[in-house]
Scaffold this motif. Structure first.
Motif, mmCIF file in Angstrom:
data_model
loop_
_atom_site.group_PDB
_atom_site.id
_atom_site.type_symbol
_atom_site.label_atom_id
_atom_site.label_comp_id
_atom_site.label_asym_id
_atom_site.label_seq_id
_atom_site.Cartn_x
_atom_site.Cartn_y
_atom_site.Cartn_z
ATOM 1 N N MET A 1 0.846 -1.180 0.000
ATOM 2 C CA MET A 1 0.000 0.000 0.000
ATOM 3 C C MET A 1 0.893 1.246 0.000
ATOM 4 S SD MET A 1 -2.792 1.053 2.870
ATOM 5 C CE MET A 1 -4.347 1.298 2.097
ATOM 6 N N PRO A 2 0.633 2.192 -0.899
ATOM 7 C CA PRO A 2 1.465 3.401 -0.975
ATOM 8 C C PRO A 2 1.331 4.260 0.278
ATOM 9 C CG PRO A 2 -0.125 3.302 -2.802
ATOM 10 C CD PRO A 2 -0.390 2.140 -1.906
ATOM 11 N N ILE A 3 2.379 4.996 0.540
ATOM 12 C CA ILE A 3 2.402 5.926 1.669
ATOM 13 C C ILE A 3 1.725 7.228 1.239
ATOM 14 C CG2 ILE A 3 3.931 7.324 3.122
ATOM 15 C CD1 ILE A 3 6.035 5.111 2.782
ATOM 16 N N ASP A 4 0.915 7.790 2.118
ATOM 17 C CA ASP A 4 0.331 9.101 1.864
ATOM 18 C C ASP A 4 1.327 10.149 2.360
ATOM 19 O OD1 ASP A 4 -1.077 11.469 1.716
ATOM 20 O OD2 ASP A 4 -2.667 10.860 3.093
ATOM 21 N N GLY B 1 6.746 10.504 -1.302
ATOM 22 C CA GLY B 1 6.088 11.205 -2.398
ATOM 23 C C GLY B 1 6.230 12.695 -2.178
ATOM 24 N N MET B 2 5.601 13.477 -3.046
ATOM 25 C CA MET B 2 5.693 14.935 -2.932
ATOM 26 C C MET B 2 4.422 15.489 -2.288
ATOM 27 S SD MET B 2 7.117 17.804 -3.067
ATOM 28 C CE MET B 2 8.700 17.352 -3.729
ATOM 29 N N PRO B 3 4.520 15.965 -1.038
ATOM 30 C CA PRO B 3 3.339 16.496 -0.361
ATOM 31 C C PRO B 3 3.040 17.959 -0.688
ATOM 32 C CG PRO B 3 5.182 16.467 1.156
ATOM 33 C CD PRO B 3 5.670 15.859 -0.139
ATOM 34 N N TYR B 4 3.924 18.636 -1.416
ATOM 35 C CA TYR B 4 3.773 20.070 -1.641
ATOM 36 C C TYR B 4 3.370 20.361 -3.080
ATOM 37 C CZ TYR B 4 6.371 19.872 2.655
ATOM 38 O OH TYR B 4 6.776 19.556 3.924
ATOM 39 N N ALA B 5 2.286 21.104 -3.229
ATOM 40 C CA ALA B 5 1.821 21.502 -4.551
ATOM 41 C C ALA B 5 1.926 23.015 -4.724
ATOM 42 C CB ALA B 5 0.371 21.063 -4.753
ATOM 43 N N GLY B 6 2.333 23.691 -3.675
ATOM 44 C CA GLY B 6 2.417 25.143 -3.706
ATOM 45 C C GLY B 6 3.837 25.645 -3.838
ATOM 46 N N SER B 7 4.105 26.756 -3.180
ATOM 47 C CA SER B 7 5.388 27.450 -3.327
ATOM 48 C C SER B 7 6.359 27.158 -2.189
ATOM 49 C CB SER B 7 5.128 28.954 -3.416
ATOM 50 O OG SER B 7 4.460 29.392 -2.242
#
Length: 152
Positions: free
Chosen positions: A1-4, A134-140
Motif C-alpha cells: 500500500m502506498p504511503i500518503d 512522495g511529494m506532499p507540496y503543490a504550492g510554493s
C-alpha cells in the motif's frame, strides 16, 4: 500500500528532510511544546529526534543550509550528499540515491551546482520524495524555502 505523503512525520513536522535536532536550533525551529500544532509534533519533541518547524518553508530552508554545509566539507555529488544525509546503516541508500539521481538528472558522482536554483530544487525534490514517500507540496513551499535560505 502506498504511503500518503501528507500523513508522514516529515510532512506533519514541517521537516520534509527529516533532519535531526541539534544545537543551536534552526531559524523557525520549534522547541517549545506550547508552539506545536499537532500531536505528531508534540510526540516528536517529547520522544523523537527530528526537528519540528513552524512551517514547511522553514524546514526546506534548513535543508538548503544543511546541504550547503555539506558542500563546504567537500560533498557535492549525490553519492557524497546522500551517504551523509541518509547513512546506509539507517536507510536504503542505493534506492535513495537512485531517486535523487532521477530528480536531478545527474549521475551519482557528478558535481552538483548547489548555487543553481534549478539544481537545488531538483535535489530537494528527490530528498523530499524519499523522506515523505512522495511529494506532499503543490504550492510554493520549496521556492519559498530556497528564498529564505538566501538563494537568488
Amino acid at each position: 500500500m502506498p504511503i500518503d505523503p501528507l500523513a508522514t512525520r516529515g510532512y506533519l513536522n514541517n521537516n520534509p528532510g527529516n533532519m535531526d535536532r541539534s544545537d543551536p536550533p534552526w531559524v523557525g525551529e520549534i522547541r517549545n511544546l506550547a508552539d506545536c500544532k499537532n500531536d505528531v509534533q508534540r510526540m516528536e519533541l517529547e520522544h523523537g529526534r527530528f526537528c519540528v518547524f513552524v512551517d514547511a518553508d522553514h524546514g526546506i530552508r534548513a535543508m538548503v543550509k544543511n546541504l550547503w554545509a555539506y558542500r563546504a566539507i567537500g560533498l557535492d555529488t549525490i553519492n557524497g550528499l546522500i551517504n551523509r544525509w541518509a547513512p546506509p546503516n539507517e536507510n536504503n541508500t542505493i534506492a535513495y540515491k537512485d531517486r535523487v539521481s532521477l530528480s536531478t538528472g545527474k549521475g551519482l558522482d557528478e558535481h552538483l551546482d548547489m548555487d543553481n536554483r534549478a539544481t537545488m530544487r531538483a535535489l530537494l525534490d528527490g530528498i523530499i520524495r524519499v523522506e515523505c514517500g512522495g511529494m506532499p507540496y503543490a504550492g510554493s513551499e520549496i521556492e519559498n524555502g530556497m528564498t529564505l535560505a538566501g538563494m537568488t
